[in-house]
Motif scaffolding. Structure first.
Motif, PDB file in Angstrom:
ATOM      1  N   ALA A 251       0.809  -1.213   0.000  1.00 13.23           N
ATOM      2  CA  ALA A 251       0.000   0.000   0.000  1.00 13.23           C
ATOM      3  C   ALA A 251       0.848   1.271   0.000  1.00 13.23           C
ATOM      4  N   PHE A 252       2.179   1.136   0.175  1.00 17.36           N
ATOM      5  CA  PHE A 252       3.047   2.307   0.282  1.00 17.36           C
ATOM      6  C   PHE A 252       4.226   2.186  -0.679  1.00 17.36           C
ATOM      7  N   GLU A 253       4.722   3.343  -1.109  1.00 19.31           N
ATOM      8  CA  GLU A 253       5.774   3.337  -2.137  1.00 19.31           C
ATOM      9  C   GLU A 253       7.161   3.106  -1.565  1.00 19.31           C
ATOM     10  N   HIS A 254       7.488   3.810  -0.483  1.00 22.33           N
ATOM     11  CA  HIS A 254       8.815   3.683   0.132  1.00 22.33           C
ATOM     12  C   HIS A 254       8.639   3.433   1.626  1.00 22.33           C
ATOM     13  N   VAL A 255       9.186   2.327   2.108  1.00 27.90           N
ATOM     14  CA  VAL A 255       8.892   1.865   3.464  1.00 27.90           C
ATOM     15  C   VAL A 255      10.175   1.509   4.209  1.00 27.90           C
ATOM     16  N   VAL A 256      10.246   1.936   5.463  1.00 28.29           N
ATOM     17  CA  VAL A 256      11.165   1.322   6.428  1.00 28.29           C
ATOM     18  C   VAL A 256      10.311   0.354   7.232  1.00 28.29           C
ATOM     19  N   TRP A 257      10.613  -0.917   7.087  1.00 27.63           N
ATOM     20  CA  TRP A 257       9.738  -1.975   7.593  1.00 27.63           C
ATOM     21  C   TRP A 257      10.180  -2.433   8.971  1.00 27.63           C
ATOM     22  N   VAL A 258       9.246  -2.479   9.912  1.00 23.63           N
ATOM     23  CA  VAL A 258       9.480  -3.001  11.261  1.00 23.63           C
ATOM     24  C   VAL A 258       8.752  -4.337  11.358  1.00 23.63           C
ATOM     25  N   ALA A 259       9.499  -5.426  11.612  1.00 25.77           N
ATOM     26  CA  ALA A 259       8.899  -6.761  11.490  1.00 25.77           C
ATOM     27  C   ALA A 259       9.462  -7.705  12.541  1.00 25.77           C
ATOM     28  N   GLY A 260       8.763  -8.851  12.696  1.00 27.94           N
ATOM     29  CA  GLY A 260       9.278  -9.920  13.548  1.00 27.94           C
ATOM     30  C   GLY A 260       8.295 -10.386  14.606  1.00 27.94           C
TER      31      GLY A 260
END
Length: 364
Positions: A251-260
């Motif tokens: 849904a977003f073009e440029h992302v810093v992803w927080v995951a886990g």
């Protein structure tokens, strides 16, 4: 009733709102939180119930016969629960097949409409193989222009070509894209599925639109927390498997992803391959952090990854601070964990709250 790997609770909430807007006595029940038996014992004489059903609940049913049913999507999830072959439904050959077979039970003995996702061929196959009541219809939903017996999107309008008399050569408007809040492609799919179920019960187009306009979804679902320095911080802690995280990231073009968190036996290779071009950077934590980090190393080695080894609540603060240092104006820092939360948090809501608190501290 509604099942699927992702979007169930949102779709049931949309459905309940549409039914209410049509003047029907209804309640959202089942896996959404309120037990069905509680509604049955109410003093209210409900016209219809909007039911969320998990694969676990469907696993134990053998006599369900719904007015109409929807499977939103099928993707790997809860595979650790299906690890024991002794618990597999007849004909299942592996954990994923067992999971899908349980989802398929929702269509058995369906009386009016079997709603499927045109973009997910597995859901269509489940309809084709289901033993339904004679006369029950297959109803598709799509983000594209719908064919007959489908709901879809034309320009900025949600339309119905299923529950109208002249469906072969016409359609009726049921809502605007702007009525779907928050906007994201997968949330539009949820709205179309809810609309299909509502329309199957005779809800008029105006009530579909009104239901979407009235609805306010719960927290932790593509929820914007703040904008700091031109960077938007979005909480989608409800994205508890790779399929949900992929939808959120897309849904977003440029992302810093927080995951886990807890991967539940799933893998992230397909997700990383699909969204690599969108990733500015990634920070991972939790018990299965290396499941994600290793997939990134294989399929997106150019993306900078920070693996946080801490397992206490301070890990979220570290993750947000690092993500902020990597984001540039116009980016989204997105909590879309792709994993369950109970390795570090009491539930996905507590994880989202920790993210919001870290963002608030950052803003101040």
């Amino acid at each position: 009733a509604v099942t699927g790997t992702n979007g169930k609770t949102t779709t049931v909430g949309m459905l309940e709102s549409m039914l209410t807007a049509a003047g029907l006595r209804t309640s959202a029940v089942g896996n959404v939180g309120r037990p069905i038996v509680e509604a049955v014992l109410d003093d209210v004489a409900y016209d219809v119930l909007a039911v969320e059903l998990s694969s676990f609940q469907l696993h134990w049913t053998n006599s369900l016969s719904l007015h109409s049913a929807a499977v939103l999507n099928i993707a790997p999830d809860h595979l650790e629960w299906y690890a024991d072959p002794d618990g597999w439904p007849p004909g299942a050959t592996d954990p994923m097949a067992a999971y899908v077979a349980d989802k398929a039970r929702i269509y058995e003995r369906a009386q009016h409409s079997c709603v499927y996702n045109v973009a997910d061929g597995a859901t269509m196959r489940l309809v084709e193989e289901a033993d339904v009541v004679e006369g029950a219809r297959a109803i598709g939903f799509t983000l594209g222009i719908p064919g007959p017996s489908m709901l879809g999107v034309v320009d900025d309008v949600l339309v119905d070509r299923a529950f109208i008399t002249q469906r072969r050569d016409s359609a009726v408007e049921i809502a605007k894209l702007a009525d779907v809040v928050p906007y994201a492609p997968h949330n539009v799919e949820n709205a179309l599925a809810a609309a299909a179920l509502a329309r199957s019960f005779g809800v008029p187009p105006t009530a579909v639109a009104e239901g979407l306009q009235r609805l306010r979804l719960g927290d932790h679902r593509i929820q914007t927390i703040a904008e700091v320095g031109g960077v938007r911080y979005v909480d989608d802690s409800k994205a508890t498997n790779p399929h949900a995280a992929a939808a959120s990231l897309s849904a977003f073009e440029h992302v810093v992803w927080v995951a886990g968190g807890q991967a539940k036996g799933t893998t992230f290779d397909d997700l990383v391959t699909a969204v690599a071009a969108r990733l500015r950077a990634v920070v991972v934590f939790g018990v299965d952090r290396y499941v994600i980090a290793d997939a990134l190393a294989r399929h997106a080695p150019e993306v900078v990854v920070n693996v946080i080894e801490s397992s206490d609540h301070g890990a979220m603060k570290q993750a947000v601070e690092w993500a902020a240092s990597r984001a540039v104006p116009g980016d989204v820092v997105l909590l879309a964990p792709g994993c369950a939360s109970k390795d570090m948090f009491s539930d996905y809501a507590a994880r989202g709250d920790a993210f919001a608190a870290a963002v608030s501290a950052l803003a101040s």
